[in-house]
Design a protein around this motif. Sequence first.
Motif, PDB file in Angstrom:
ATOM      1  N   THR A 535       0.829  -1.209   0.000  1.00 39.93           N
ATOM      2  CA  THR A 535       0.000   0.000   0.000  1.00 39.93           C
ATOM      3  C   THR A 535       0.867   1.265   0.000  1.00 39.93           C
ATOM      4  OG1 THR A 535      -0.202  -0.024   2.422  1.00 39.93           O
ATOM      5  CG2 THR A 535      -1.911  -1.152   1.170  1.00 39.93           C
ATOM      6  N   HIS A 536       2.074   1.197   0.577  1.00 39.66           N
ATOM      7  CA  HIS A 536       2.989   2.338   0.514  1.00 39.66           C
ATOM      8  C   HIS A 536       3.399   2.608  -0.932  1.00 39.66           C
ATOM      9  CE1 HIS A 536       2.880   1.988   4.706  1.00 39.66           C
ATOM     10  NE2 HIS A 536       4.079   1.522   4.969  1.00 39.66           N
ATOM     11  N   LEU A 537       3.667   1.542  -1.668  1.00 40.48           N
ATOM     12  CA  LEU A 537       4.036   1.700  -3.072  1.00 40.48           C
ATOM     13  C   LEU A 537       2.882   2.293  -3.881  1.00 40.48           C
ATOM     14  CD1 LEU A 537       5.984  -1.624  -3.705  1.00 40.48           C
ATOM     15  CD2 LEU A 537       6.931   0.687  -3.716  1.00 40.48           C
ATOM     16  N   MET A 538       1.655   1.947  -3.503  1.00 39.92           N
ATOM     17  CA  MET A 538       0.487   2.458  -4.216  1.00 39.92           C
ATOM     18  C   MET A 538       0.374   3.977  -4.082  1.00 39.92           C
ATOM     19  SD  MET A 538      -2.191  -0.546  -3.155  1.00 39.92           S
ATOM     20  CE  MET A 538      -3.652   0.308  -3.760  1.00 39.92           C
ATOM     21  N   VAL A 539       0.719   4.522  -2.917  1.00 36.85           N
ATOM     22  CA  VAL A 539       0.561   5.964  -2.697  1.00 36.85           C
ATOM     23  C   VAL A 539       1.846   6.737  -2.976  1.00 36.85           C
ATOM     24  CG1 VAL A 539      -1.187   5.516  -0.937  1.00 36.85           C
ATOM     25  CG2 VAL A 539       1.172   5.907  -0.218  1.00 36.85           C
ATOM     26  N   TYR A 540       2.957   6.032  -3.150  1.00 36.48           N
ATOM     27  CA  TYR A 540       4.271   6.683  -3.261  1.00 36.48           C
ATOM     28  C   TYR A 540       4.329   7.679  -4.416  1.00 36.48           C
ATOM     29  CZ  TYR A 540       9.386   7.018  -3.678  1.00 36.48           C
ATOM     30  OH  TYR A 540      10.685   7.464  -3.761  1.00 36.48           O
ATOM     31  N   SER A 541       3.974   7.221  -5.619  1.00 35.87           N
ATOM     32  CA  SER A 541       4.018   8.113  -6.776  1.00 35.87           C
ATOM     33  C   SER A 541       2.780   8.999  -6.861  1.00 35.87           C
ATOM     34  CB  SER A 541       4.156   7.291  -8.059  1.00 35.87           C
ATOM     35  OG  SER A 541       5.410   6.641  -8.100  1.00 35.87           O
ATOM     36  N   ALA A 542       1.620   8.466  -6.449  1.00 35.11           N
ATOM     37  CA  ALA A 542       0.389   9.266  -6.490  1.00 35.11           C
ATOM     38  C   ALA A 542       0.503  10.508  -5.610  1.00 35.11           C
ATOM     39  CB  ALA A 542      -0.800   8.411  -6.039  1.00 35.11           C
ATOM     40  N   GLY A 543       1.223  10.403  -4.482  1.00 36.29           N
ATOM     41  CA  GLY A 543       1.423  11.537  -3.591  1.00 36.29           C
ATOM     42  C   GLY A 543       2.675  12.328  -3.884  1.00 36.29           C
ATOM     43  N   ARG A 544       3.454  11.886  -4.900  1.00 36.48           N
ATOM     44  CA  ARG A 544       4.705  12.546  -5.295  1.00 36.48           C
ATOM     45  C   ARG A 544       5.644  12.659  -4.093  1.00 36.48           C
ATOM     46  NH1 ARG A 544       3.284  17.707  -8.904  1.00 36.48           N
ATOM     47  NH2 ARG A 544       5.339  17.205  -9.776  1.00 36.48           N
ATOM     48  N   TYR A 545       5.770  11.560  -3.361  1.00 40.20           N
ATOM     49  CA  TYR A 545       6.586  11.555  -2.143  1.00 40.20           C
ATOM     50  C   TYR A 545       8.046  11.291  -2.448  1.00 40.20           C
ATOM     51  CZ  TYR A 545       2.182  11.143   0.471  1.00 40.20           C
ATOM     52  OH  TYR A 545       0.940  11.341   0.999  1.00 40.20           O
ATOM     53  N   ARG A 546       8.868  11.630  -1.468  1.00 37.74           N
ATOM     54  CA  ARG A 546      10.265  11.236  -1.438  1.00 37.74           C
ATOM     55  C   ARG A 546      10.445  10.229  -0.297  1.00 37.74           C
ATOM     56  NH1 ARG A 546      13.392  17.107  -1.964  1.00 37.74           N
ATOM     57  NH2 ARG A 546      12.280  17.852  -3.824  1.00 37.74           N
ATOM     58  N   MET A 547      11.595   9.554  -0.308  1.00 38.86           N
ATOM     59  CA  MET A 547      11.874   8.602   0.761  1.00 38.86           C
ATOM     60  C   MET A 547      11.810   9.263   2.133  1.00 38.86           C
ATOM     61  SD  MET A 547      12.935   5.459   1.588  1.00 38.86           S
ATOM     62  CE  MET A 547      13.857   4.731   0.247  1.00 38.86           C
ATOM     63  N   ARG A 548      12.333  10.466   2.221  1.00 38.33           N
ATOM     64  CA  ARG A 548      12.394  11.146   3.519  1.00 38.33           C
ATOM     65  C   ARG A 548      10.997  11.468   4.063  1.00 38.33           C
ATOM     66  NH1 ARG A 548      14.867  16.930   1.422  1.00 38.33           N
ATOM     67  NH2 ARG A 548      12.915  17.839   0.631  1.00 38.33           N
ATOM     68  N   ASP A 549      10.001  11.595   3.181  1.00 38.85           N
ATOM     69  CA  ASP A 549       8.638  11.858   3.652  1.00 38.85           C
ATOM     70  C   ASP A 549       8.124  10.683   4.483  1.00 38.85           C
ATOM     71  OD1 ASP A 549       8.540  14.318   2.346  1.00 38.85           O
ATOM     72  OD2 ASP A 549       7.892  13.387   0.469  1.00 38.85           O
ATOM     73  N   PHE A 550       8.420   9.453   4.042  1.00 42.02           N
ATOM     74  CA  PHE A 550       8.020   8.278   4.815  1.00 42.02           C
ATOM     75  C   PHE A 550       8.796   8.204   6.131  1.00 42.02           C
ATOM     76  CE2 PHE A 550       6.004   6.996   0.940  1.00 42.02           C
ATOM     77  CZ  PHE A 550       4.989   6.135   1.320  1.00 42.02           C
ATOM     78  N   LEU A 551      10.060   8.568   6.105  1.00 39.05           N
ATOM     79  CA  LEU A 551      10.853   8.536   7.335  1.00 39.05           C
ATOM     80  C   LEU A 551      10.327   9.551   8.347  1.00 39.05           C
ATOM     81  CD1 LEU A 551      14.447   8.194   5.835  1.00 39.05           C
ATOM     82  CD2 LEU A 551      13.161   6.443   7.080  1.00 39.05           C
ATOM     83  N   ARG A 552      10.031  10.760   7.885  1.00 39.11           N
ATOM     84  CA  ARG A 552       9.562  11.815   8.790  1.00 39.11           C
ATOM     85  C   ARG A 552       8.178  11.493   9.350  1.00 39.11           C
ATOM     86  NH1 ARG A 552       9.848  17.478   5.958  1.00 39.11           N
ATOM     87  NH2 ARG A 552       9.182  18.113   8.048  1.00 39.11           N
ATOM     88  N   ALA A 553       7.276  11.048   8.488  1.00 37.41           N
ATOM     89  CA  ALA A 553       5.907  10.750   8.937  1.00 37.41           C
ATOM     90  C   ALA A 553       5.844   9.419   9.666  1.00 37.41           C
ATOM     91  CB  ALA A 553       4.953  10.743   7.743  1.00 37.41           C
ATOM     92  N   GLY A 554       6.677   8.461   9.254  1.00 35.88           N
ATOM     93  CA  GLY A 554       6.582   7.115   9.799  1.00 35.88           C
ATOM     94  C   GLY A 554       7.256   6.912  11.129  1.00 35.88           C
ATOM     95  N   LEU A 555       8.303   7.698  11.420  1.00 37.58           N
ATOM     96  CA  LEU A 555       9.034   7.484  12.670  1.00 37.58           C
ATOM     97  C   LEU A 555       8.161   7.671  13.911  1.00 37.58           C
ATOM     98  CD1 LEU A 555      11.745   6.747  13.893  1.00 37.58           C
ATOM     99  CD2 LEU A 555      12.374   9.187  13.842  1.00 37.58           C
ATOM    100  N   PRO A 556       7.374   8.763  14.023  1.00 40.62           N
ATOM    101  CA  PRO A 556       6.495   8.878  15.195  1.00 40.62           C
ATOM    102  C   PRO A 556       5.471   7.747  15.280  1.00 40.62           C
ATOM    103  CG  PRO A 556       6.631  10.977  14.030  1.00 40.62           C
ATOM    104  CD  PRO A 556       7.264   9.951  13.147  1.00 40.62           C
ATOM    105  N   VAL A 557       4.939   7.327  14.127  1.00 47.14           N
ATOM    106  CA  VAL A 557       3.959   6.237  14.117  1.00 47.14           C
ATOM    107  C   VAL A 557       4.620   4.924  14.518  1.00 47.14           C
ATOM    108  CG1 VAL A 557       2.358   4.915  12.674  1.00 47.14           C
ATOM    109  CG2 VAL A 557       2.562   7.384  12.367  1.00 47.14           C
ATOM    110  N   SER A 558       5.815   4.663  13.986  1.00 47.41           N
ATOM    111  CA  SER A 558       6.518   3.420  14.301  1.00 47.41           C
ATOM    112  C   SER A 558       6.868   3.335  15.780  1.00 47.41           C
ATOM    113  CB  SER A 558       7.789   3.316  13.446  1.00 47.41           C
ATOM    114  OG  SER A 558       8.434   2.079  13.650  1.00 47.41           O
ATOM    115  N   LEU A 559       7.320   4.438  16.341  1.00 42.70           N
ATOM    116  CA  LEU A 559       7.664   4.448  17.772  1.00 42.70           C
ATOM    117  C   LEU A 559       6.423   4.236  18.631  1.00 42.70           C
ATOM    118  CD1 LEU A 559      10.251   7.388  17.868  1.00 42.70           C
ATOM    119  CD2 LEU A 559      10.721   4.949  18.174  1.00 42.70           C
TER     120      LEU A 559
END
Length: 577
Positions: A535-559
Amino acid sequence: MTAYLVLGSIALLLALLIHGRISPAILFASWAGGYHLLGLASQDALLSSFSNPALATLILLLLVSLALERSPLLDQLSDALLKGRTSVATIKLSSFACLVSAFMNNTAVVGALLGTVARQRRHPASKLLIPLSYASILGGVTTLVGTSTNLVVNSFVVDAGLPPLHMFQFTWVGLPVAVACIAVMALSSRLLPANASSDSEARSTYFLEARVAEGSAMIGRSIEENRLRNLEGLFLLEIEREGRLISPVGPAERLHAGDVLVFTGEVVRVQTLQRFPGLEVFGAGADALLKSNLVEVVLSNESDLANKTLRDVDFRTMFDAGVVGIRRGEKRLTGQLGRIPLRVGDSLLLAAGPDFFQHRNLDRNFHILNGSGLRPKLSPGQSTAALSGFALVIALAAAGWLPLFAGLLLLLAALLATGLLTLGEMRRRFPFELLVVIGSALAIAGVVERSGAAGLMAGWMRAVFDGYGVYAALVGVYLITLVLTEVVTNNAAAALAFPIALGTARAFGVDPTPFIMVVAYGASAGFLVPFGYQTHLMVYSAGRYRMRDFLRAGLPVSLTYSVAVLALVPVVFPLGG
């Protein structure tokens, strides 16, 4: 000695999975077959892995979901979900996606909402698509059927001779974890980028127009004869002739005076066209002409196009469409598009021919962001019947009155009998790769157990954590699974971590249930890397994200997710000696 050789082969398998060049299905099948040829897995053991009851239940669930995902429910509610401030919309959208993902395939949920979120103009889509993907994961960990990972873990549990996991056994930990993570996503929405829409402004840079002048030597000659098929950096996409659009353009098509040729690729290569006598280049205004038949799609995880180029598959013939542009995350790929290997999650801008939506292989290969739907939605009556039938099956299974396998089998028969699902659709969307991966993984896990490799790993875990207690070992198993799911697929992570968890629990002489549960939760904890979860791959290009966007948004969620899981699992599933 055999145990060490098996561990060495598992390390090699993990390295190849991380490398990512070879399909997990091929790798797992090769390892299972290799163990059989070496005498480490008997024929009966290998075949029984593919007839595991939990695996059969998973396949039935995925087939039933093919009909359920056509329900118009998600489309009907999407407008109400997206009203309000961005943080409010995040909470509403995430909560709804979480609820639906608890019982439906999370890929189907994200696929159904992806186009709606990408097209709406209330909020930047990039503020909502990562939370949508995360929410589908959070919903999946609340029930047995919420994600394939839970059913994969259950298949290992059944294969190990332990009592099967129950429908809502995951809920007592999964629900509070989901609530906490959704709250964190709403609070941290400012960390996500506000990327601009990729519609008209971005599309116009993809096109170049040229007109065939009166008296040109190109008139009456075919595309092939005029040498317009292999231009450096440019590709002939369409021809406008007397108000009529010719798309796609075949090599035998002959040029007429006044034809407008539409090229795509690197528009800066305009000088390439100057060598053709009688071809007048007059700018990049083709966007208005093509707007009616432009379709943006995302390459699905089931696609046969992954790791292939457009030339390899003869894309035009296969789909009656030409590729205008390819975007990977926020980066628009340039060069000769036909030579670029495609990846799952790539966003393709297509100029679709009149037969594009008639092709029966579209739903397997693409998630469509705009344009017409691939398949007709269920009518309100059909939707109510299908969803009610599924809810009844889940309720009966949860109450212990009807096994989930039997209920899904009856529901599948009913869907086929009423025409809500067809055999053709089942053939196109049958999860063959998942069947191969899980069946092979079960065979591999049996070899790891019988060879003594699992006991060897458990001994190492006991030695590392012996001075810190069994809870430290539980944390260690969770962290191993978490790392694996970030670098390989979630199901592969569960397959590799399960023998370690079971062996560690036995080495400490405790109930294996909490160790099994942290493997299930840990295998679904992929929030940091876009390439580890479909599902991350599905939204990756549709949202025009960079790798760092997942790191910034995902770190608080992962913790938040990890702390909550490790705090709640020992409470809900006590560690007993």
